[in-house]
Design a protein around this motif. Structure first.
Motif, PDB file in Angstrom:
ATOM      1  N   VAL A 247      -7.814   3.826   3.859  1.00  0.00           N
ATOM      2  CA  VAL A 247      -7.155   5.168   3.581  1.00  0.00           C
ATOM      3  C   VAL A 247      -6.906   5.876   4.765  1.00  0.00           C
ATOM      4  O   VAL A 247      -7.224   5.653   5.757  1.00  0.00           O
ATOM      5  CB  VAL A 247      -9.171   6.494   3.131  1.00  0.00           C
ATOM      6  CG1 VAL A 247      -9.187   7.781   2.977  1.00  0.00           C
ATOM      7  CG2 VAL A 247      -9.405   5.936   2.077  1.00  0.00           C
ATOM      8  N   THR A 248      -5.651   6.783   4.639  1.00  0.00           N
ATOM      9  CA  THR A 248      -5.055   7.010   5.670  1.00  0.00           C
ATOM     10  C   THR A 248      -4.656   8.895   5.027  1.00  0.00           C
ATOM     11  O   THR A 248      -4.932   9.286   4.191  1.00  0.00           O
ATOM     12  CB  THR A 248      -4.100   6.403   5.636  1.00  0.00           C
ATOM     13  OG1 THR A 248      -2.649   7.088   4.635  1.00  0.00           O
ATOM     14  CG2 THR A 248      -4.176   5.080   6.122  1.00  0.00           C
ATOM     15  N   SER A 249      -4.627   9.727   6.253  1.00  0.00           N
ATOM     16  CA  SER A 249      -4.327  10.878   6.314  1.00  0.00           C
ATOM     17  C   SER A 249      -3.539  11.739   6.779  1.00  0.00           C
ATOM     18  O   SER A 249      -2.779  10.895   8.000  1.00  0.00           O
ATOM     19  CB  SER A 249      -5.629  11.738   7.406  1.00  0.00           C
ATOM     20  OG  SER A 249      -6.695  11.642   7.195  1.00  0.00           O
ATOM     21  N   LYS A 250      -2.132  12.050   5.950  1.00  0.00           N
ATOM     22  CA  LYS A 250      -0.727  13.103   6.186  1.00  0.00           C
ATOM     23  C   LYS A 250      -1.544  13.654   5.474  1.00  0.00           C
ATOM     24  O   LYS A 250      -1.889  14.281   5.783  1.00  0.00           O
ATOM     25  CB  LYS A 250      -0.393  12.010   4.928  1.00  0.00           C
ATOM     26  CG  LYS A 250      -0.237  10.362   4.735  1.00  0.00           C
ATOM     27  CD  LYS A 250       0.767   9.587   6.296  1.00  0.00           C
ATOM     28  CE  LYS A 250       0.700   8.671   4.816  1.00  0.00           C
ATOM     29  NZ  LYS A 250       1.426   7.902   6.869  1.00  0.00           N
ATOM     30  N   THR A 251      -0.234  14.904   6.354  1.00  0.00           N
ATOM     31  CA  THR A 251      -0.272  16.263   6.459  1.00  0.00           C
ATOM     32  C   THR A 251      -0.327  16.539   5.367  1.00  0.00           C
ATOM     33  O   THR A 251       1.402  16.085   4.237  1.00  0.00           O
ATOM     34  CB  THR A 251       1.535  16.850   7.080  1.00  0.00           C
ATOM     35  OG1 THR A 251       0.993  16.190   8.396  1.00  0.00           O
ATOM     36  CG2 THR A 251       1.668  18.576   7.000  1.00  0.00           C
ATOM     37  N   GLY A 252      -1.164  17.188   4.584  1.00  0.00           N
ATOM     38  CA  GLY A 252      -1.224  18.123   3.089  1.00  0.00           C
ATOM     39  C   GLY A 252      -2.005  16.881   2.117  1.00  0.00           C
ATOM     40  O   GLY A 252      -2.347  17.484   1.018  1.00  0.00           O
ATOM     41  N   TYR A 253      -2.397  15.979   2.586  1.00  0.00           N
ATOM     42  CA  TYR A 253      -3.043  15.180   1.612  1.00  0.00           C
ATOM     43  C   TYR A 253      -3.615  13.680   2.290  1.00  0.00           C
ATOM     44  O   TYR A 253      -3.407  13.621   3.517  1.00  0.00           O
ATOM     45  CB  TYR A 253      -2.359  13.992   0.949  1.00  0.00           C
ATOM     46  CG  TYR A 253      -0.866  13.504   0.875  1.00  0.00           C
ATOM     47  CD1 TYR A 253      -1.447  11.754   1.535  1.00  0.00           C
ATOM     48  CD2 TYR A 253      -0.189  14.054   1.718  1.00  0.00           C
ATOM     49  CE1 TYR A 253      -0.175  11.321   0.787  1.00  0.00           C
ATOM     50  CE2 TYR A 253       0.943  13.369   2.040  1.00  0.00           C
ATOM     51  CZ  TYR A 253       0.413  11.760   1.988  1.00  0.00           C
ATOM     52  OH  TYR A 253       2.248  10.720   2.570  1.00  0.00           O
ATOM     53  N   ASP A 254      -5.107  13.419   1.640  1.00  0.00           N
ATOM     54  CA  ASP A 254      -5.523  11.777   1.702  1.00  0.00           C
ATOM     55  C   ASP A 254      -4.783  11.125   0.987  1.00  0.00           C
ATOM     56  O   ASP A 254      -5.212  10.730   0.088  1.00  0.00           O
ATOM     57  CB  ASP A 254      -6.830  11.932   2.548  1.00  0.00           C
ATOM     58  CG  ASP A 254      -6.790  12.325   3.836  1.00  0.00           C
ATOM     59  OD1 ASP A 254      -5.971  12.585   4.112  1.00  0.00           O
ATOM     60  OD2 ASP A 254      -8.447  12.482   3.802  1.00  0.00           O
ATOM     61  N   LEU A 255      -4.415   9.308   1.780  1.00  0.00           N
ATOM     62  CA  LEU A 255      -4.074   8.894   0.472  1.00  0.00           C
ATOM     63  C   LEU A 255      -5.223   7.629   0.336  1.00  0.00           C
ATOM     64  O   LEU A 255      -5.235   7.132   2.060  1.00  0.00           O
ATOM     65  CB  LEU A 255      -2.557   7.957   0.717  1.00  0.00           C
ATOM     66  CG  LEU A 255      -2.188   7.324  -0.159  1.00  0.00           C
ATOM     67  CD1 LEU A 255      -1.858   7.364  -1.417  1.00  0.00           C
ATOM     68  CD2 LEU A 255      -0.893   6.537   0.883  1.00  0.00           C
ATOM     69  N   TYR A 256      -5.405   6.641  -0.637  1.00  0.00           N
ATOM     70  CA  TYR A 256      -5.808   5.839  -0.330  1.00  0.00           C
ATOM     71  C   TYR A 256      -5.373   4.917  -1.045  1.00  0.00           C
ATOM     72  O   TYR A 256      -4.746   4.929  -2.159  1.00  0.00           O
ATOM     73  CB  TYR A 256      -7.416   5.450  -1.416  1.00  0.00           C
ATOM     74  CG  TYR A 256      -7.810   4.358  -1.604  1.00  0.00           C
ATOM     75  CD1 TYR A 256      -8.718   3.188  -0.390  1.00  0.00           C
ATOM     76  CD2 TYR A 256      -7.483   3.238  -2.573  1.00  0.00           C
ATOM     77  CE1 TYR A 256      -8.981   2.527  -0.695  1.00  0.00           C
ATOM     78  CE2 TYR A 256      -7.948   1.738  -3.110  1.00  0.00           C
ATOM     79  CZ  TYR A 256      -8.448   1.464  -2.147  1.00  0.00           C
ATOM     80  OH  TYR A 256      -9.381   0.807  -2.069  1.00  0.00           O
ATOM     81  N   GLY A 257      -4.211   4.014  -0.298  1.00  0.00           N
ATOM     82  CA  GLY A 257      -3.711   2.420  -0.781  1.00  0.00           C
ATOM     83  C   GLY A 257      -4.273   0.905  -0.910  1.00  0.00           C
ATOM     84  O   GLY A 257      -4.548   0.757   0.221  1.00  0.00           O
ATOM     85  N   THR A 258      -4.101   0.106  -1.348  1.00  0.00           N
ATOM     86  CA  THR A 258      -4.331  -1.330  -2.239  1.00  0.00           C
ATOM     87  C   THR A 258      -3.332  -1.427  -0.672  1.00  0.00           C
ATOM     88  O   THR A 258      -2.492  -1.315  -0.946  1.00  0.00           O
ATOM     89  CB  THR A 258      -4.186  -1.443  -2.416  1.00  0.00           C
ATOM     90  OG1 THR A 258      -3.244  -1.525  -3.751  1.00  0.00           O
ATOM     91  CG2 THR A 258      -5.747  -1.065  -4.026  1.00  0.00           C
ATOM     92  N   SER A 259      -3.449  -3.093  -0.023  1.00  0.00           N
ATOM     93  CA  SER A 259      -2.106  -3.938   0.616  1.00  0.00           C
ATOM     94  C   SER A 259      -1.156  -4.680  -0.464  1.00  0.00           C
ATOM     95  O   SER A 259      -0.796  -5.026   0.286  1.00  0.00           O
ATOM     96  CB  SER A 259      -3.157  -4.855   1.099  1.00  0.00           C
ATOM     97  OG  SER A 259      -3.859  -6.366   0.243  1.00  0.00           O
ATOM     98  N   ASN A 260      -1.551  -4.594  -1.642  1.00  0.00           N
ATOM     99  CA  ASN A 260      -0.616  -5.231  -2.597  1.00  0.00           C
ATOM    100  C   ASN A 260       0.230  -4.194  -3.160  1.00  0.00           C
ATOM    101  O   ASN A 260       0.729  -4.705  -4.675  1.00  0.00           O
ATOM    102  CB  ASN A 260      -1.399  -6.128  -3.587  1.00  0.00           C
ATOM    103  CG  ASN A 260      -2.558  -6.170  -4.682  1.00  0.00           C
ATOM    104  OD1 ASN A 260      -2.831  -4.606  -3.734  1.00  0.00           O
ATOM    105  ND2 ASN A 260      -2.622  -6.764  -4.523  1.00  0.00           N
ATOM    106  N   ASP A 261       0.107  -2.727  -2.837  1.00  0.00           N
ATOM    107  CA  ASP A 261       1.141  -1.811  -3.854  1.00  0.00           C
ATOM    108  C   ASP A 261       0.442  -1.607  -5.130  1.00  0.00           C
ATOM    109  O   ASP A 261       1.073  -1.029  -6.011  1.00  0.00           O
ATOM    110  CB  ASP A 261       1.862  -1.818  -3.824  1.00  0.00           C
ATOM    111  CG  ASP A 261       2.545  -1.721  -2.239  1.00  0.00           C
ATOM    112  OD1 ASP A 261       2.042  -0.993  -1.260  1.00  0.00           O
ATOM    113  OD2 ASP A 261       3.731  -2.320  -1.542  1.00  0.00           O
ATOM    114  N   SER A 262      -0.586  -2.039  -5.672  1.00  0.00           N
ATOM    115  CA  SER A 262      -1.434  -2.158  -7.227  1.00  0.00           C
ATOM    116  C   SER A 262      -1.663  -0.999  -7.071  1.00  0.00           C
ATOM    117  O   SER A 262      -2.583   0.107  -8.520  1.00  0.00           O
ATOM    118  CB  SER A 262      -2.755  -3.038  -6.803  1.00  0.00           C
ATOM    119  OG  SER A 262      -3.401  -3.159  -6.707  1.00  0.00           O
TER     120      SER A 262
END
Length: 173
Positions: free
Chosen positions: A63-78
């Motif tokens: 999980v990473t925090s950005k301006t306006g949202y938090d995002l969970y992303g997999t390392s393989n972009d799936s």
């Protein structure tokens, strides 16, 4: 008269017992159907204050925090899961993402198809796209309580893992 009273009493007793049986069965069914967390699988993950269950196939992310949202992303972009803030920054990011993916604004991917769908009683806005570099991918836009969520995944349909994630947002928040 005594026999008539006895028969009336038996009939009333049968009605009361039948009513109790119906009441008990309805209450048992209700508690089973309201136990939404029983069938969820995966690891509890908190994204922007909301908890969801990430199935094993998608647990290689962070999980990473950005301006306006938090995002969970997999390392393989799936898989990407975005939970937007309830503020102006969150509104801007959500509107930009919606315009790009769901309306195709400035998006070079092909095969844009959208529809309203129901996943286990939850309404989502479902988007299908094809990228020349990533292949087929899908998105689900929906709201849980006061926050908007966007899930993006590689694939051709709403698979059981994605259903699990959607259900977990509703069951756990």
């Amino acid at each position: 008269m005594n026999r008539k009273t006895l028969i009336s009493g038996i009939i009333i007793l049968i009605i009361i017992i039948a009513g109790l049986i119906v009441f008990t069965v309805n209450n048992n069914d209700q508690s089973v159907s309201n136990n939404n967390t029983a069938n969820l699988t995966g690891k509890n993950t908190t994204i922007n204050g909301y908890t969801c269950m990430i199935p094993d196939n998608y647990q290689n992310g962070c999980v990473t925090s950005k301006t306006g949202y938090d995002l969970y992303g997999t390392s393989n972009d799936s898989l990407y899961i975005t939970v937007y803030n309830n503020d102006g920054d969150g509104d801007n990011m959500y509107n930009n993402d919606y315009a790009y993916f769901a309306e195709g604004e400035n998006n070079q991917d092909t095969g844009l198809s959208t529809e309203n769908k129901t996943v286990n009683g939850h309404n989502i806005y479902y988007v299908s796209l094809h990228s020349n570099t990533r292949g087929d991918y899908r998105l689900a836009f929906f709201s849980v309580n006061n926050k908007r969520v966007m899930i993006e995944w590689l694939g051709n349909n709403i698979n059981p893992d994605i259903q699990n994630i959607i259900n977990s947002f509703y069951a756990l928040n």
